[in-house]
Enzyme design. Structure first.
Site, short mmCIF file in Angstrom:
data_model
loop_
_atom_site.label_atom_id
_atom_site.label_comp_id
_atom_site.label_asym_id
_atom_site.label_seq_id
_atom_site.Cartn_x
_atom_site.Cartn_y
_atom_site.Cartn_z
N GLU A 1 0.55 -1.01 -0.20
CA GLU A 1 0.55 -0.11 0.01
C GLU A 1 1.04 1.40 0.24
OE1 GLU A 1 -0.74 -2.80 1.97
OE2 GLU A 1 -2.51 -3.32 1.54
N HIS B 1 -11.13 -5.06 10.65
CA HIS B 1 -11.51 -4.65 9.39
C HIS B 1 -12.44 -4.46 8.44
CE1 HIS B 1 -8.18 -8.04 7.81
NE2 HIS B 1 -8.16 -7.71 6.91
#
Lengths: 327, 363
Positions: free
Chosen positions: A59, A128
């Site tokens: 990322e 998450h």
């Protein structure tokens, strides 16, 4: 035309890729897999592997590459699978994307769009399920959007790409399957304004101010309250930076009461910022202290009954509205 | 057990510390006219560093990072780039920036706290100095990918220090630049120090160049005090990238003869005697000895060059000092293309605050 939020976003991406050779999409699983939320399904075959760029699990790296490509004249759309993983890329967003126009004395701009899924409600557990929109809304130099309707899912991407500055788009994971009618636009131009909040339901007794995945819950709460004769206005922030203070203040100064619904944790939340602005602008118009409905300040639980209890829900919103109205 | 892969890292030096050729020199060296601009650029950088430190000590600029002893790296690499290539510099790379056409006045503006110094008049597509460590390698990979997407024969060249090779950004960027075969050349200025942390405490690898192997690209080590070795390696890597051969990593070994920045005092953590010994390896004397040996340089030329450098630098300083400091509101000027309304209010507040005492100063 009735379509899903996912399809609206897909159409918007397709349009951008088809109309502008500078646009390319990159991220994890955006290629052959078609995107974790299937937003880029079919693009790999249509636009090829170079423009629908599967990235390594990296990322920090690929958000940085998006910045470099934007400086190099492209219009990259970087998909970060979810906001949870964007934490790895915070340095690139905060220290580079938001600052390079300034650091270059105006020589460069960073016309980069970063999209990411956000929010809880799908039993994905503590790591998450974050809602960290407020972290990004804190940063000068970027624009932060939270499309919560089909029209915004279809219409925000084009103007975001046209913006010479970096734009972060938060797509709440619970909205992807939502369906609605996409209004017909002349010339099929769905581009919408990315400056202002919108009143989604006019009302007179209280302003229910929210954004993103909480909008459907706020609208459900307003509908329920209406059945009991309580007339609530629902304001969708849409743009989390810069916040549209004028629309918030206009609504609250008319209704004299406010409840803010925000899936983020309460302390230091966007809801806190909205409340601060209401106090700064509308203190003498208020008939009651405003309230907030936020996520409980716990790791978002995996078990459904606990997850439901941790998040803003229509029933909690109804209760907060009744408390402020004292009815 | 079967060996499934085997790697090695080559080291290149053409001139030893005394400027003696240690092997057959590359073709471009045979014409001294190709070397004199490199020599000149190194001398200019060194003289600029001396001046800039003096300006910092007298409060005319802010913190400054000198390139003392590392001039050959920026000069050697930038001299191998084409005009249309893109330089992605860190904060110790003004040697390369000057070769690219950034002016010394712009550099002084930058270090003096005026962001307009990073709005370069000449290399319009070169990136501004990257202050965070290692993040620029990702940007460089991204702009290189943009060149590839547009099928342009251009190369991105990125500088970083030895400490930055410990960062995830560096590894991530090398990794995907390699997968994408992006036209990228990454140059490590291994000056042995990450502020106070020495090279051997930074990484257990015997070379930094071998970090390229993890990404599946070529990594080479060169003597960073030998501008010929740096230039030759850069040319090869840039040519390869331009031809579609993908990224390369060059580790150029140098030594930071000065402090980390003017905010640092290196005598607190390293032995001055060791630093003194390292002066024997510095790049300028080495090339001068070589040029003198082949009859391309003498004392008269040296004096003339130093005088020219001084004159150029003095003119740049004069131009810098004549530029008024930016208005206080300049901090809002390049935040967004169009300033949002709420920030307009903050801009007005800053203007009010500044109007109380009227203007500021450089540094």
């Amino acid at each position: 035309m009735r379509i899903s939020y996912r399809e609206a976003m897909r159409q918007a991406l397709h349009e951008a890729l088809a109309n502008d050779p500078r646009v390319f999409l990159m991220g994890e699983d955006v290629g052959r897999y078609g995107g974790t939320y299937a937003v880029s399904k079919g693009f790999y075959d249509e636009f090829g592997p170079e423009r629908i760029r599967d990235t390594p699990l990296s990322e920090l790296g690929f958000v940085g590459a998006g910045i470099g490509a934007a400086l190099g004249g492209m219009r990259p759309i970087v998909e970060v699978m979810t906001v949870n993983f964007s934490l790895l890329a915070l340095d690139q967003i905060v220290n580079s994307a938001a600052l390079l126009r300034h650091m270059s004395g105006g020589q460069v701009s960073v016309p980069l769009v970063i999209r990411m899924a956000t929010g809880a409600g799908r039993q994905l557990a503590a790591q998450h399920s974050h809602s960290l929109e407020n972290w990004y809304a804190h940063i000068p130099g970027i624009r932060v959007l939270a499309p919560a309707t089909i029209a915004d899912a279809r219409g925000m991407l084009g103007p975001a790409l046209a913006d010479p500055d970096p734009v972060v788009i938060f797509e709440h994971a619970q909205l992807y399957n939502m369906e609605d009618d996409l209004r017909d636009e002349p010339n099929e131009d769905w581009a919408c304004d990315i400056e202002h909040a919108a009143i989604r339901r006019p009302g007179s007794q209280l302003s229910l101010i929210t954004y993103g995945g909480s909008l459907p819950k706020a609208l459900d709460a307003a509908a329920e309250l209406a059945r009991d004769g309580i007339d609530v206005e629902v304001v969708d922030l849409r743009v989390l930076r810069p916040l549209d203070t004028a629309t918030i203040a206009e609504s609250v100064s008319r209704t004299h009461r406010a409840v803010i619904v925000d899936e983020g944790w309460r302390s230091g939340s966007l809801a806190a910022e909205v409340m601060a602005r209401i106090v700064e602008r509308c203190f003498y118009d208020l008939d009651a202290p405003p309230l907030r409905v936020c996520s409980e300040e716990v790791p978002i639980p995996y078990a459904k009954h606990m997850e439901d209890a941790a998040l803003p829900q229509a029933a909690k919103i109804v209760a907060a509205v009744r408390e402020v109205l004292n009815v | 057990m079967a060996t499934v892969a085997r790697f090695e890292i080559g080291f290149t030096r053409f001139l030893d510390a005394e400027g003696e050729a240690t092997q057959e020199l590359p073709a471009f060296v045979l014409d001294p006219a190709n070397l004199i601009p490199l020599y000149r650029a190194m001398q200019l950088t060194r003289a600029f560093d001396t001046k800039a430190i003096a300006l910092q000590r007298t409060g005319k600029i802010g913190t400054f990072a000198s390139a003392l002893g590392q001039e050959a790296i920026g000069v050697g690499v930038a001299g191998a780039m084409r005009k249309e290539d893109v330089l992605v510099p860190s904060y110790r790379d003004h040697a390369a920036q000057f070769v690219r056409g950034v002016t010394m006045t712009e550099s002084l503006l930058y270090w003096g706290g005026d962001e307009s110094g990073s709005n370069f008049s000449v290399p319009r597509e070169d990136f501004p100095i990257c202050v965070p460590i290692g993040t620029q390698v990702c940007h460089a990979a991204g702009v290189a990918y943009a060149f590839k997407l547009r099928k342009e024969p251009r190369v991105a060249t990125c500088f970083l220090g030895d400490g930055a090779t410990s960062k995830g950004d560096f590894y991530e960027a090398l990794n995907f630049a390699a997968v994408w075969r992006a036209p990228l050349v990454v140059v490590i200025n291994n000056n042995q120090w990450a502020i106070s942390v020495p090279r051997e405490h930074q990484s257990a690898t015997p070379t930094l160049a071998q970090k390229a192997i993890a990404a599946g690209i070529e990594g080479v080590q060169v003597d960073g005090n030998d501008v010929i070795a740096v230039h030759d390696a850069a040319r090869k890597a840039i040519d390869k990238a331009r031809a579609g051969g993908g990224p390369s990593l060059i580790e150029a070994i140098s030594y930071r003869l000065g402090d980390h920045t003017t905010a640092d005092d290196a005598t607190r953590y390293r032995d001055p005697d060791v630093v003194q010994q390292q002066w024997a390896n510095e790049p300028i004397r080495r090339l001068r000895n070589y040029l003198a040996r082949i009859g391309a340089w003498d004392q008269e030329k040296e004096e003339r060059l130093l005088k020219e450098c001084t004159e150029q630098i003095n003119a740049a300083v004069e131009a810098y000092l004549a530029i008024p400091p930016p208005a206080t509101t300049a901090m809002f000027d390049h935040l967004y293309a169009t300033l949002p309304a709420t920030l307009q209010e903050q801009r007005e507040a800053a203007q009010w605050f500044a109007s109380r005492d009227g203007g500021g100063s450089h540094g």
